[in-house]
Design a protein around this motif. Structure first.
Motif, PDB file in Angstrom:
ATOM      1  N   ILE A   1      27.014  21.411  20.871  1.00  0.00           N
ATOM      2  CA  ILE A   1      26.486  20.568  21.507  1.00  0.00           C
ATOM      3  C   ILE A   1      26.302  21.096  22.981  1.00  0.00           C
ATOM      4  N   TYR A   2      27.240  21.527  23.431  1.00  0.00           N
ATOM      5  CA  TYR A   2      27.311  22.263  24.896  1.00  0.00           C
ATOM      6  C   TYR A   2      26.077  23.581  24.867  1.00  0.00           C
ATOM      7  N   CYS A   3      26.423  24.147  23.927  1.00  0.00           N
ATOM      8  CA  CYS A   3      25.325  25.347  23.709  1.00  0.00           C
ATOM      9  C   CYS A   3      23.720  24.970  23.586  1.00  0.00           C
ATOM     10  N   VAL A   4      23.544  23.846  22.863  1.00  0.00           N
ATOM     11  CA  VAL A   4      22.137  23.317  22.970  1.00  0.00           C
ATOM     12  C   VAL A   4      21.720  22.351  23.242  1.00  0.00           C
ATOM     13  N   THR A   5      22.361  22.179  24.631  1.00  0.00           N
ATOM     14  CA  THR A   5      22.247  20.891  25.530  1.00  0.00           C
ATOM     15  C   THR A   5      20.629  20.907  25.768  1.00  0.00           C
ATOM     16  N   ASP A   6      20.041  21.837  26.328  1.00  0.00           N
ATOM     17  CA  ASP A   6      18.661  21.854  26.876  1.00  0.00           C
ATOM     18  C   ASP A   6      17.805  21.436  25.625  1.00  0.00           C
TER      19      ASP A   6
ATOM     20  N   ASN B   1      27.832  11.666  25.736  1.00  0.00           N
ATOM     21  CA  ASN B   1      26.462  11.617  26.629  1.00  0.00           C
ATOM     22  C   ASN B   1      26.763  12.384  27.931  1.00  0.00           C
ATOM     23  N   LEU B   2      28.149  12.301  28.314  1.00  0.00           N
ATOM     24  CA  LEU B   2      28.603  13.021  29.606  1.00  0.00           C
ATOM     25  C   LEU B   2      28.344  14.457  29.219  1.00  0.00           C
ATOM     26  N   LEU B   3      28.830  15.019  28.224  1.00  0.00           N
ATOM     27  CA  LEU B   3      28.725  16.206  27.648  1.00  0.00           C
ATOM     28  C   LEU B   3      27.439  16.844  27.856  1.00  0.00           C
ATOM     29  N   ILE B   4      26.429  16.113  27.387  1.00  0.00           N
ATOM     30  CA  ILE B   4      24.794  16.530  27.428  1.00  0.00           C
ATOM     31  C   ILE B   4      24.293  16.265  28.918  1.00  0.00           C
ATOM     32  N   TYR B   5      24.243  15.237  29.704  1.00  0.00           N
ATOM     33  CA  TYR B   5      23.853  14.802  30.553  1.00  0.00           C
ATOM     34  C   TYR B   5      24.509  15.877  31.903  1.00  0.00           C
ATOM     35  N   THR B   6      25.462  15.883  31.849  1.00  0.00           N
ATOM     36  CA  THR B   6      26.077  16.994  33.084  1.00  0.00           C
ATOM     37  C   THR B   6      25.835  18.246  32.718  1.00  0.00           C
ATOM     38  N   ASN B   7      25.915  18.877  31.518  1.00  0.00           N
ATOM     39  CA  ASN B   7      25.500  20.075  31.142  1.00  0.00           C
ATOM     40  C   ASN B   7      26.239  20.930  31.973  1.00  0.00           C
TER      41      ASN B   7
ATOM     42  N   HIS C   1      28.300  19.008  46.157  1.00  0.00           N
ATOM     43  CA  HIS C   1      29.182  18.720  45.001  1.00  0.00           C
ATOM     44  C   HIS C   1      28.786  17.934  43.943  1.00  0.00           C
ATOM     45  N   LYS C   2      27.379  17.571  43.683  1.00  0.00           N
ATOM     46  CA  LYS C   2      27.085  16.427  42.757  1.00  0.00           C
ATOM     47  C   LYS C   2      27.529  16.865  41.341  1.00  0.00           C
ATOM     48  N   THR C   3      27.525  18.118  41.094  1.00  0.00           N
ATOM     49  CA  THR C   3      27.906  18.317  39.714  1.00  0.00           C
ATOM     50  C   THR C   3      29.405  17.958  39.374  1.00  0.00           C
ATOM     51  N   LEU C   4      30.141  18.547  40.427  1.00  0.00           N
ATOM     52  CA  LEU C   4      31.623  17.996  40.380  1.00  0.00           C
ATOM     53  C   LEU C   4      31.930  16.521  40.079  1.00  0.00           C
TER      54      LEU C   4
END
Length: 383
Positions: A135-140, A90-96, A43-46
């Protein structure tokens, strides 16, 4: 005197918020990269999202308290607003993660409702929703582009600051300067700290991979074999699930190296390991292939049945697969053979190494019987 109070308060808040954000980054990175339990690993992502969102909620609660308890809104007490903004971006980016994206969208839509709804606030909210989803769509791409990261952070921050300023009134230029300077410092520190941690963890992953996987053959290393063999024996003692150990050795491998060179020998080792891996993956039991010596490989098969016919079929399949390999070195064709020994764990075994020692002994029994042979549980099979 007032200047000193503002300066001390500003620096103290900046330092405290930096420590808070770096602690949050460290915790999230630990959860994502170093799970110590199966629950955390599953459950690391959650858990990363929960920890990050808890930090954002904590900052919002403190922001709300400051705004409603202070008699003078010097700088609007936006120190915690900076924490919220940096953490959310940053959370939005790094959790992806799409759930984090949805949570951010919901929080963004609710925020204007805490003040008087105006046309600029509605337009700003719509703009934030679009930017958040983008931002979510281009996280990578953001993860590999410092320029894109910076541009999107500026756009994201500018909209948020304009909206918040419109909601709570205008502040002086010095206050704006302190606000923006603190925001830049916090995000630079978080970005730099994350990159440093990621670089260190990537190096650790590389070292771990090198310790676990043989670079030449891509089979697991002897260190991994020793660990997994001990785990299998412990599991057998707990639930009685049988496991088998097969050892094999390339016959006359030294002659290959001496005649054609070590590069030719490496090619033979790689091809043999690939054939064994293919047979194991195609079998009905879960298993792993390990390189346990120069030209020696060992296989562990888990949760097997005590069936000599199945075991013989498996060993002969490996032998036949290796026998199909044909090499050409210096214009000459070469075909290699292997000797094999196989056994399974017994209730009489008192430690995990006894299984391996038995299989290794059976391997040498095959060599003594002329090589290119299979010895299964003490009995060398007819060719």
């Amino acid at each position: 005197m007032i200047f000193k109070i503002v300066a001390v308060s500003y620096m103290a808040s900046l330092i405290a918020n930096t420590v808070l954000l770096l602690g949050g980054v460290s915790l999230i990175m630990w959860i994502k990269r170093e799970p110590m339990t199966n629950f955390i690993g599953k459950h690391k992502t959650l858990l990363s999202c929960i920890m990050g969102d808890a930090l954002i909620i904590l900052a919002y609660m403190q922001l709300w308290v400051n705004q409603n308890a202070a008699t003078t809104l010097v700088g609007f007490h936006w120190t915690y607003f900076n924490v919220m903004l940096v953490a959310t971006f940053n959370l939005l980016i790094y959790t992806n993660n799409r759930w984090q994206m949805l949570y951010t969208l919901v929080g963004t839509a609710i925020w204007p409702l805490t003040g008087k709804v105006t046309v600029p606030l509605v337009l700003g909210t719509l703009g934030l929703l679009v930017v958040t989803y983008f931002i979510y769509c281009v996280t990578d791409r953001i993860m590999h582009s410092g320029l894109l990261y910076t541009v999107l952070f500026i756009i994201y921050s500018a909209i948020w600051l304009a909206m918040t300023n419109d909601m709570f009134g205008h502040q002086s230029r010095p206050a704006w300067g302190r606000q923006i300077a603190a925001l830049i410092v916090l995000n630079l520190v978080v970005f730099g700290y994350y990159q440093m941690l990621k670089s260190q963890l990537d190096r650790m992953d590389t070292f771990r991979h090198q310790a676990q996987v043989d670079e030449l053959t891509n089979a697991h290393t002897f260190a991994m074999f020793n660990e997994k063999l001990a785990d299998a024996f412990t599991q057998f003692q707990q639930d009685g699930k049988l496991y088998a150990v097969f050892t094999l050795d390339i016959d006359h491998f030294k002659r290959v190296n001496d005649t054609y060179g070590h590069l030719a020998g490496n090619k033979v080792l790689t091809a043999v390991a690939h054939q064994i891996e293919h047979v194991v993956e195609s079998g009905q039991y879960a298993g792993q292939v390990y390189r346990t010596g120069g030209e020696e490989f060992t296989v562990i098969l888990h949760d097997i049945r005590e069936d000599d016919q199945e075991a013989e079929t498996m060993l002969r399949t490996v032998q036949a697969a290796v026998g199909t390999l044909m090499f050409t070195f210096d214009g000459q064709q070469l075909q290699v053979t292997i000797s094999l020994g196989g056994t399974h764990v017994y209730t009489e075994d008192t430690n995990y190494l006894q299984v391996y020692k038995r299989a290794d002994q059976y391997l040498y029994d095959s060599k003594r019987h002329g090589r290119d042979a299979v010895t299964l549980r003490g009995r060398t099979l007819a060719r």
